[in-house]
Design an enzyme around this catalytic site. Structure first.
Site, PDB file in Angstrom:
ATOM      1  N   CYS A 104     -52.244  83.513  54.943  1.00  0.00           N
ATOM      2  CA  CYS A 104     -52.216  82.051  54.940  1.00  0.00           C
ATOM      3  C   CYS A 104     -53.080  81.514  56.082  1.00  0.00           C
ATOM      4  CB  CYS A 104     -50.777  81.572  55.090  1.00  0.00           C
ATOM      5  SG  CYS A 104     -50.624  79.812  55.442  1.00  0.00           S
ATOM      6  N   GLU A 105     -54.011  80.624  55.760  1.00  0.00           N
ATOM      7  CA  GLU A 105     -54.932  80.141  56.786  1.00  0.00           C
ATOM      8  C   GLU A 105     -54.296  79.113  57.714  1.00  0.00           C
ATOM      9  OE1 GLU A 105     -57.449  76.557  54.668  1.00  0.00           O
ATOM     10  OE2 GLU A 105     -58.102  78.606  54.306  1.00  0.00           O
ATOM     11  N   HIS A 106     -53.090  78.670  57.412  1.00  0.00           N
ATOM     12  CA  HIS A 106     -52.436  77.672  58.259  1.00  0.00           C
ATOM     13  C   HIS A 106     -51.612  78.291  59.380  1.00  0.00           C
ATOM     14  CE1 HIS A 106     -52.660  75.034  54.418  1.00  0.00           C
ATOM     15  NE2 HIS A 106     -53.753  74.924  55.137  1.00  0.00           N
ATOM     16  N   HIS A 107     -51.055  79.480  59.142  1.00  0.00           N
ATOM     17  CA  HIS A 107     -50.239  80.132  60.166  1.00  0.00           C
ATOM     18  C   HIS A 107     -50.633  81.592  60.407  1.00  0.00           C
ATOM     19  CE1 HIS A 107     -47.593  76.767  58.830  1.00  0.00           C
ATOM     20  NE2 HIS A 107     -47.328  76.705  60.112  1.00  0.00           N
ATOM     21  N   GLN A 145     -53.456  79.646  48.401  1.00  0.00           N
ATOM     22  CA  GLN A 145     -53.327  80.332  47.111  1.00  0.00           C
ATOM     23  C   GLN A 145     -54.101  79.630  46.007  1.00  0.00           C
ATOM     24  OE1 GLN A 145     -49.372  81.811  46.256  1.00  0.00           O
ATOM     25  NE2 GLN A 145     -49.694  81.590  44.062  1.00  0.00           N
ATOM     26  N   HIS A 173     -45.057  83.536  50.447  1.00  0.00           N
ATOM     27  CA  HIS A 173     -45.761  83.148  51.666  1.00  0.00           C
ATOM     28  C   HIS A 173     -44.804  83.332  52.838  1.00  0.00           C
ATOM     29  CE1 HIS A 173     -49.208  80.814  49.736  1.00  0.00           C
ATOM     30  NE2 HIS A 173     -48.455  81.200  48.722  1.00  0.00           N
ATOM     31  N   CYS A 175     -45.144  82.330  55.720  1.00  0.00           N
ATOM     32  CA  CYS A 175     -45.020  81.107  56.517  1.00  0.00           C
ATOM     33  C   CYS A 175     -43.857  80.258  56.015  1.00  0.00           C
ATOM     34  CB  CYS A 175     -46.329  80.313  56.503  1.00  0.00           C
ATOM     35  SG  CYS A 175     -46.894  79.832  54.869  1.00  0.00           S
TER      36      CYS A 175
END
Length: 216
Positions: A104-107, A145, A173, A175
């Site tokens: 996941c590119e956010h976390h 995703q 995920h 996250c």
């Protein structure tokens, strides 16, 4: 909630890369990332002289560059060879339960699940393992995703010269599962349907093959 935070919607099907993303060699990236990881660990208060920790920055750097983010580099893109459909097979071909390991590119936490990919030949076919390799290539980068699903379909459409490609991904995920709401049971389903797969009957046939009852 943060400005992006838990928003898993990607802005486009293109991975956001700087124009100079590959000017630095992989060897130099390893050195730079190793220093950055060591700094993070030191900031957290960890004793970097401990035998169990002192090798961690190097291991993380190698994992980032050579493994879980190796799909960022175009040199690692699989060569997708296509062949004439000599058998004249004109029905749907489905490759189901392709393992997805992404991040996941956010976390920067794992995304783990299964991809189901299908196409209808317009005169060419692709080796089955190449479908797995395409999924793996685009998964090995910081991702959302939705974008991953679109990239898989678009790559197969380019390679085979047909719009009749579909992909469904069902993934967990971490996250969501291991932090924040910490819902360990939930998963995320995304889909991308091209060409004939936009038609209800063809789409339903595909979903029946993969035994997914979600209403798209």
């Amino acid at each position: 909630m943060e400005a992006i935070g838990d928003d898993h919607i990607g802005t486009s099907a293109v991975t956001p890369l700087r124009a100079d993303a590959f000017e630095m060699s992989n060897a130099d990236k390893l050195v730079s990332i190793q220093k950055d990881v060591a700094h993070i660990m030191e900031t957290l208060g960890l004793d970097m002289t401990d035998d169990s920790l002192k090798g961690t920055p190097k291991r993380v750097a190698k994992m980032f560059v050579n493994e879980i983010f190796s799909g960022l580099h175009p040199d690692n893109k699989p060569n997708v060879s296509v062949f004439d459909n000599n058998y004249k097979y004109g029905e749907m071909l489905v490759e189901k339960n392709i393992t997805v390991y992404s991040t996941c590119e956010h976390h920067l936490l794992p995304i783990v699940g299964r991809a189901h990919v299908a196409y209808i030949s317009n005169g060419t076919v692709v080796g089955l393992s190449k479908m797995n390799r395409i999924v793996d290539y685009y998964a090995k980068r910081p991702q959302v995703q939705e974008r991953l699903t679109m990239q898989i379909v678009q790559e197969l459409q380019r390679a085979m010269g047909t719009e009749d490609v579909a992909c469904v991904i069902d993934a967990k995920h971490l996250c969501v599962n291991s932090r924040g709401i910490r819902d360990i049971e939930s998963s995320t389903v995304t889909s991308e349907f091209g060409g004939k797969f936009k038609e209800e009957a063809t789409r339903r046939e595909f979903l029946d093959y993969i035994k997914l009852d979600t209403d798209f």
